[in-house]
Design a protein around this motif. Sequence first.
Motif, PDB file in Angstrom:
ATOM      1  N   UNK A  32       0.779  -1.183   0.062  1.00 16.42           N
ATOM      2  CA  UNK A  32       0.063   0.198  -0.109  1.00 16.42           C
ATOM      3  C   UNK A  32       0.767   1.192  -0.027  1.00 16.42           C
ATOM      4  N   UNK A  33       2.087   1.182   0.730  1.00  9.02           N
ATOM      5  CA  UNK A  33       2.953   2.620   0.707  1.00  9.02           C
ATOM      6  C   UNK A  33       3.414   2.668  -0.696  1.00  9.02           C
ATOM      7  N   UNK A  34       3.943   1.412  -1.458  1.00  7.20           N
ATOM      8  CA  UNK A  34       4.214   1.453  -2.784  1.00  7.20           C
ATOM      9  C   UNK A  34       3.185   2.199  -3.582  1.00  7.20           C
ATOM     10  N   UNK A  35       2.014   1.866  -3.586  1.00  5.97           N
ATOM     11  CA  UNK A  35       1.039   2.426  -4.402  1.00  5.97           C
ATOM     12  C   UNK A  35       0.904   4.068  -3.970  1.00  5.97           C
ATOM     13  N   UNK A  36       1.048   4.274  -2.664  1.00  6.66           N
ATOM     14  CA  UNK A  36       0.646   5.617  -2.316  1.00  6.66           C
ATOM     15  C   UNK A  36       1.746   6.396  -2.817  1.00  6.66           C
ATOM     16  N   UNK A  37       3.110   5.977  -2.655  1.00  7.20           N
ATOM     17  CA  UNK A  37       4.432   6.665  -3.272  1.00  7.20           C
ATOM     18  C   UNK A  37       4.227   6.835  -4.729  1.00  7.20           C
ATOM     19  N   UNK A  38       3.753   6.042  -5.453  1.00  8.23           N
ATOM     20  CA  UNK A  38       3.823   5.867  -6.804  1.00  8.23           C
ATOM     21  C   UNK A  38       2.627   7.058  -7.399  1.00  8.23           C
ATOM     22  N   UNK A  39       1.557   7.018  -6.541  1.00  6.41           N
ATOM     23  CA  UNK A  39       0.488   8.236  -6.654  1.00  6.41           C
ATOM     24  C   UNK A  39       0.961   9.461  -6.420  1.00  6.41           C
ATOM     25  N   UNK A  40       1.704   9.686  -5.294  1.00  4.14           N
ATOM     26  CA  UNK A  40       2.308  11.015  -4.624  1.00  4.14           C
ATOM     27  C   UNK A  40       3.395  11.395  -5.810  1.00  4.14           C
ATOM     28  N   UNK A  41       4.073  10.516  -6.619  1.00  6.59           N
ATOM     29  CA  UNK A  41       4.863  10.902  -7.635  1.00  6.59           C
ATOM     30  C   UNK A  41       4.728  10.862  -8.853  1.00  6.59           C
ATOM     31  N   UNK A  42       3.287  10.789  -9.108  1.00  9.09           N
ATOM     32  CA  UNK A  42       2.608  10.384 -10.592  1.00  9.09           C
ATOM     33  C   UNK A  42       3.191   9.466 -11.335  1.00  9.09           C
ATOM     34  N   UNK A  43       3.791   8.474 -10.539  1.00  5.35           N
ATOM     35  CA  UNK A  43       4.509   7.261 -11.122  1.00  5.35           C
ATOM     36  C   UNK A  43       3.575   6.339 -11.525  1.00  5.35           C
ATOM     37  N   UNK A  44       3.487   5.880 -13.077  1.00 10.99           N
ATOM     38  CA  UNK A  44       2.486   4.943 -13.581  1.00 10.99           C
ATOM     39  C   UNK A  44       3.521   3.962 -14.423  1.00 10.99           C
ATOM     40  N   UNK A  45       3.168   2.706 -14.267  1.00  4.33           N
ATOM     41  CA  UNK A  45       2.498   2.044 -13.621  1.00  4.33           C
ATOM     42  C   UNK A  45       2.624   2.258 -12.172  1.00  4.33           C
ATOM     43  N   UNK A  46       1.687   2.085 -11.224  1.00  2.00           N
ATOM     44  CA  UNK A  46       1.825   2.015  -9.882  1.00  2.00           C
ATOM     45  C   UNK A  46       2.574   1.025  -9.315  1.00  2.00           C
ATOM     46  N   UNK A  47       2.464  -0.286  -9.959  1.00  2.00           N
ATOM     47  CA  UNK A  47       3.458  -1.368  -9.532  1.00  2.00           C
ATOM     48  C   UNK A  47       3.604  -2.139 -11.120  1.00  2.00           C
ATOM     49  N   UNK A  48       4.699  -2.149 -11.293  1.00  2.13           N
ATOM     50  CA  UNK A  48       4.901  -2.714 -12.625  1.00  2.13           C
ATOM     51  C   UNK A  48       4.743  -4.294 -12.508  1.00  2.13           C
ATOM     52  N   UNK A  49       4.585  -4.901 -13.867  1.00  2.00           N
ATOM     53  CA  UNK A  49       4.658  -6.223 -14.052  1.00  2.00           C
ATOM     54  C   UNK A  49       3.441  -7.236 -13.875  1.00  2.00           C
ATOM     55  N   UNK A  50       2.296  -6.391 -13.529  1.00  4.10           N
ATOM     56  CA  UNK A  50       1.143  -7.361 -12.957  1.00  4.10           C
ATOM     57  C   UNK A  50       0.225  -6.732 -14.137  1.00  4.10           C
ATOM     58  N   UNK A  51      -0.828  -8.106 -14.387  1.00  4.46           N
ATOM     59  CA  UNK A  51      -1.833  -7.659 -15.439  1.00  4.46           C
ATOM     60  C   UNK A  51      -2.612  -6.647 -14.799  1.00  4.46           C
ATOM     61  N   UNK A  52      -3.746  -6.351 -15.659  1.00  4.08           N
ATOM     62  CA  UNK A  52      -4.922  -5.423 -15.152  1.00  4.08           C
ATOM     63  C   UNK A  52      -5.528  -6.324 -14.221  1.00  4.08           C
ATOM     64  N   UNK A  53      -5.912  -7.439 -14.482  1.00  2.76           N
ATOM     65  CA  UNK A  53      -6.659  -8.398 -13.452  1.00  2.76           C
ATOM     66  C   UNK A  53      -5.692  -8.552 -11.951  1.00  2.76           C
ATOM     67  N   UNK A  54      -4.433  -8.810 -12.185  1.00  2.00           N
ATOM     68  CA  UNK A  54      -3.622  -8.652 -10.871  1.00  2.00           C
ATOM     69  C   UNK A  54      -3.702  -7.354 -10.138  1.00  2.00           C
TER      70      UNK A  54
END
Length: 180
Positions: free
Chosen positions: A24-46
């Motif tokens: 959750x913290x990685x997702x939060x950091x990605x959003x704060x930094x406008x980093x997409x994808x928020x978590x790499x290497x996962x499918x949309x379903x994942x």
Amino acid sequence: MLNELAPPIHHSSRPAELATLAIVCVIDQSLRQNRLPVIRGLSRDGLDRLLDNCCPGVIASPGTPTPDTPALVDEFDDLVELLLEHSADLGEPGRWLVHAIATAAMGENHLWQDMGLPNRAVLSELMQTHFPALAARNVGDMKWKKFFYRQLCERADVLICKSPNCADCCDYRICFGPEN
């Protein structure tokens, strides 16, 4: 973007669980930094399953770029492989954690900072709990990103050390010093 009435950390299903907190913290950091994808290497379903499991109420909107696009950094896949080989949990939640750590490792700060964790001790506890064999190899408590890259270089038979041992190296403070 993610539909977020509040940051994902406020939606965490198990905030006391270290792996869930880290994801959750990685997702939060990605959003704060406008980093997409928020978590790499996962499918949309994942990604949808991860959000449903770790952050109920936070959903990826239809326009959100999915994290299944190829990584921009070559080491991402190698780091995922290294972490998967040493993961204590090979189920889907374990893979989510691996991808979250690898995503954050592509950042520019210390790993615990790029993950959005409160300090390095929390990251070390996470590594010891979820990657015990790998954490045991980090003798001397080398900074985690440096340690990961050293492991990747050793696997590729690439010599990166300037000295026969770390204690004699001129970069000792860079690898083992404080992370303030």
